[in-house]
Design a protein around this motif. Sequence first.
Motif, PDB file in Angstrom:
ATOM      1  N   SER A   1      28.294 -15.761   1.886  1.00 27.65           N
ATOM      2  CA  SER A   1      29.315 -15.167   1.013  1.00 27.65           C
ATOM      3  C   SER A   1      30.390 -16.196   0.642  1.00 27.65           C
ATOM      4  O   SER A   1      30.909 -16.171  -0.478  1.00 27.65           O
ATOM      5  CB  SER A   1      29.946 -13.946   1.674  1.00 27.65           C
ATOM      6  OG  SER A   1      30.622 -14.316   2.849  1.00 27.65           O
ATOM      7  N   ILE A   2      30.725 -17.103   1.548  1.00 23.79           N
ATOM      8  CA  ILE A   2      31.706 -18.151   1.234  1.00 23.79           C
ATOM      9  C   ILE A   2      31.169 -19.065   0.153  1.00 23.79           C
ATOM     10  O   ILE A   2      31.878 -19.424  -0.795  1.00 23.79           O
ATOM     11  CB  ILE A   2      32.068 -18.948   2.507  1.00 23.79           C
ATOM     12  CG1 ILE A   2      32.863 -18.070   3.463  1.00 23.79           C
ATOM     13  CG2 ILE A   2      32.847 -20.211   2.171  1.00 23.79           C
ATOM     14  CD1 ILE A   2      33.058 -18.662   4.833  1.00 23.79           C
TER      15      ILE A   2
ATOM     16  N   HIS B   1      33.141 -19.064  -3.549  1.00 20.54           N
ATOM     17  CA  HIS B   1      33.899 -20.264  -3.892  1.00 20.54           C
ATOM     18  C   HIS B   1      33.086 -21.263  -4.718  1.00 20.54           C
ATOM     19  O   HIS B   1      33.517 -22.401  -4.907  1.00 20.54           O
ATOM     20  CB  HIS B   1      34.435 -20.915  -2.616  1.00 20.54           C
ATOM     21  CG  HIS B   1      35.375 -20.029  -1.865  1.00 20.54           C
ATOM     22  ND1 HIS B   1      36.673 -19.827  -2.245  1.00 20.54           N
ATOM     23  CD2 HIS B   1      35.182 -19.240  -0.775  1.00 20.54           C
ATOM     24  CE1 HIS B   1      37.258 -18.985  -1.425  1.00 20.54           C
ATOM     25  NE2 HIS B   1      36.370 -18.601  -0.513  1.00 20.54           N
ATOM     26  N   GLY B   2      31.918 -20.848  -5.203  1.00 19.91           N
ATOM     27  CA  GLY B   2      31.116 -21.691  -6.083  1.00 19.91           C
ATOM     28  C   GLY B   2      30.660 -22.989  -5.429  1.00 19.91           C
ATOM     29  O   GLY B   2      30.710 -24.048  -6.046  1.00 19.91           O
ATOM     30  N   LEU B   3      30.196 -22.903  -4.204  1.00 18.88           N
ATOM     31  CA  LEU B   3      29.787 -24.105  -3.477  1.00 18.88           C
ATOM     32  C   LEU B   3      28.269 -24.269  -3.413  1.00 18.88           C
ATOM     33  O   LEU B   3      27.768 -25.002  -2.566  1.00 18.88           O
ATOM     34  CB  LEU B   3      30.368 -24.075  -2.054  1.00 18.88           C
ATOM     35  CG  LEU B   3      31.890 -24.081  -1.964  1.00 18.88           C
ATOM     36  CD1 LEU B   3      32.343 -23.857  -0.539  1.00 18.88           C
ATOM     37  CD2 LEU B   3      32.456 -25.372  -2.498  1.00 18.88           C
ATOM     38  N   GLU B   4      27.543 -23.581  -4.318  1.00 15.31           N
ATOM     39  CA  GLU B   4      26.092 -23.704  -4.328  1.00 15.31           C
ATOM     40  C   GLU B   4      25.719 -25.157  -4.597  1.00 15.31           C
ATOM     41  O   GLU B   4      26.238 -25.797  -5.503  1.00 15.31           O
ATOM     42  CB  GLU B   4      25.451 -22.812  -5.409  1.00 15.31           C
ATOM     43  CG  GLU B   4      25.526 -21.331  -5.123  1.00 15.31           C
ATOM     44  CD  GLU B   4      26.796 -20.691  -5.672  1.00 15.31           C
ATOM     45  OE1 GLU B   4      27.619 -21.398  -6.255  1.00 15.31           O
ATOM     46  OE2 GLU B   4      26.954 -19.475  -5.492  1.00 15.31           O
ATOM     47  N   GLY B   5      24.825 -25.683  -3.800  1.00 19.54           N
ATOM     48  CA  GLY B   5      24.355 -27.054  -3.975  1.00 19.54           C
ATOM     49  C   GLY B   5      25.302 -28.107  -3.418  1.00 19.54           C
ATOM     50  O   GLY B   5      25.012 -29.291  -3.505  1.00 19.54           O
ATOM     51  N   GLN B   6      26.423 -27.695  -2.851  1.00 15.46           N
ATOM     52  CA  GLN B   6      27.373 -28.649  -2.274  1.00 15.46           C
ATOM     53  C   GLN B   6      26.895 -29.087  -0.891  1.00 15.46           C
ATOM     54  O   GLN B   6      26.127 -28.408  -0.229  1.00 15.46           O
ATOM     55  CB  GLN B   6      28.757 -28.005  -2.140  1.00 15.46           C
ATOM     56  CG  GLN B   6      29.430 -27.708  -3.457  1.00 15.46           C
ATOM     57  CD  GLN B   6      29.912 -28.983  -4.136  1.00 15.46           C
ATOM     58  OE1 GLN B   6      30.420 -29.876  -3.478  1.00 15.46           O
ATOM     59  NE2 GLN B   6      29.717 -29.060  -5.443  1.00 15.46           N
ATOM     60  N   ALA B   7      27.388 -30.228  -0.454  1.00 16.92           N
ATOM     61  CA  ALA B   7      27.041 -30.747   0.869  1.00 16.92           C
ATOM     62  C   ALA B   7      27.673 -29.873   1.953  1.00 16.92           C
ATOM     63  O   ALA B   7      28.654 -29.159   1.707  1.00 16.92           O
ATOM     64  CB  ALA B   7      27.537 -32.178   0.998  1.00 16.92           C
ATOM     65  N   GLY B   8      27.110 -29.919   3.136  1.00 15.60           N
ATOM     66  CA  GLY B   8      27.577 -29.125   4.266  1.00 15.60           C
ATOM     67  C   GLY B   8      29.056 -29.285   4.581  1.00 15.60           C
ATOM     68  O   GLY B   8      29.754 -28.302   4.832  1.00 15.60           O
ATOM     69  N   PRO B   9      29.592 -30.512   4.594  1.00 14.24           N
ATOM     70  CA  PRO B   9      31.015 -30.665   4.915  1.00 14.24           C
ATOM     71  C   PRO B   9      31.942 -29.935   3.939  1.00 14.24           C
ATOM     72  O   PRO B   9      32.992 -29.436   4.351  1.00 14.24           O
ATOM     73  CB  PRO B   9      31.235 -32.172   4.839  1.00 14.24           C
ATOM     74  CG  PRO B   9      29.904 -32.750   5.164  1.00 14.24           C
ATOM     75  CD  PRO B   9      28.912 -31.803   4.568  1.00 14.24           C
ATOM     76  N   ALA B  10      31.584 -29.853   2.670  1.00 15.51           N
ATOM     77  CA  ALA B  10      32.424 -29.140   1.699  1.00 15.51           C
ATOM     78  C   ALA B  10      32.466 -27.648   2.035  1.00 15.51           C
ATOM     79  O   ALA B  10      33.527 -27.019   1.969  1.00 15.51           O
ATOM     80  CB  ALA B  10      31.894 -29.353   0.284  1.00 15.51           C
ATOM     81  N   VAL B  11      31.307 -27.104   2.420  1.00 19.84           N
ATOM     82  CA  VAL B  11      31.243 -25.691   2.789  1.00 19.84           C
ATOM     83  C   VAL B  11      32.028 -25.462   4.086  1.00 19.84           C
ATOM     84  O   VAL B  11      32.783 -24.499   4.197  1.00 19.84           O
ATOM     85  CB  VAL B  11      29.775 -25.232   2.943  1.00 19.84           C
ATOM     86  CG1 VAL B  11      29.701 -23.796   3.430  1.00 19.84           C
ATOM     87  CG2 VAL B  11      29.020 -25.401   1.638  1.00 19.84           C
ATOM     88  N   SER B  12      31.875 -26.362   5.052  1.00 17.25           N
ATOM     89  CA  SER B  12      32.580 -26.216   6.333  1.00 17.25           C
ATOM     90  C   SER B  12      34.087 -26.292   6.148  1.00 17.25           C
ATOM     91  O   SER B  12      34.839 -25.566   6.800  1.00 17.25           O
ATOM     92  CB  SER B  12      32.130 -27.297   7.310  1.00 17.25           C
ATOM     93  OG  SER B  12      30.767 -27.134   7.607  1.00 17.25           O
TER      94      SER B  12
END
Length: 163
Positions: free
Chosen positions: A51-52, A56-67
């Motif tokens: 859901s995050i 927040h539109g983080l599809e395809g982003q690297a793991g650290p950006a999501v964390s």
Amino acid sequence: LSSSPPGSKGSQGSQPRASERSPGAPPPRSSAMAMRAQTAYFLWLRENRASIVKQHGLEGQAGPAVSKKAGEVWKTVSEADRAKYVDLAAKDKARYEEEVKTLGKRERVPKKDKDAPAGKRAKKDKDAPKKPLTPYFAWLAENRQVIIDKYQIDKTKITEVTK
């Protein structure tokens, strides 16, 4: 037929790859050791990561950006919502302590130090076979006495012969 090299498990292994597991599932564990207890934050993150990413539109982003974004969201979670995960973490900690009593702790394998000085060598194997003489040293062994006699070199100065 599998394209894996002989002797490797390839796709026939008993454990699924990380990419084949469901996103929130923990890695498979050996039954011979206790799996560490999860914190409230990680239990919350397992449920809310998808859901995050969507919100927040983080599809395809690297793991650290999501964390990073997840950490910011976790700070805004109310105490009432956190209490659910704190209780789950307490239960998981109790489970871990029980497993430690019966199975024992996981053995930590020290990581190799990449920052270690370059001058440190691995210890030599005393039983390893010696390398053969190079042609020069084989010739020198046969002719050392001739060279010492010809140039009147002191026998105690071994390195003078090779100059």
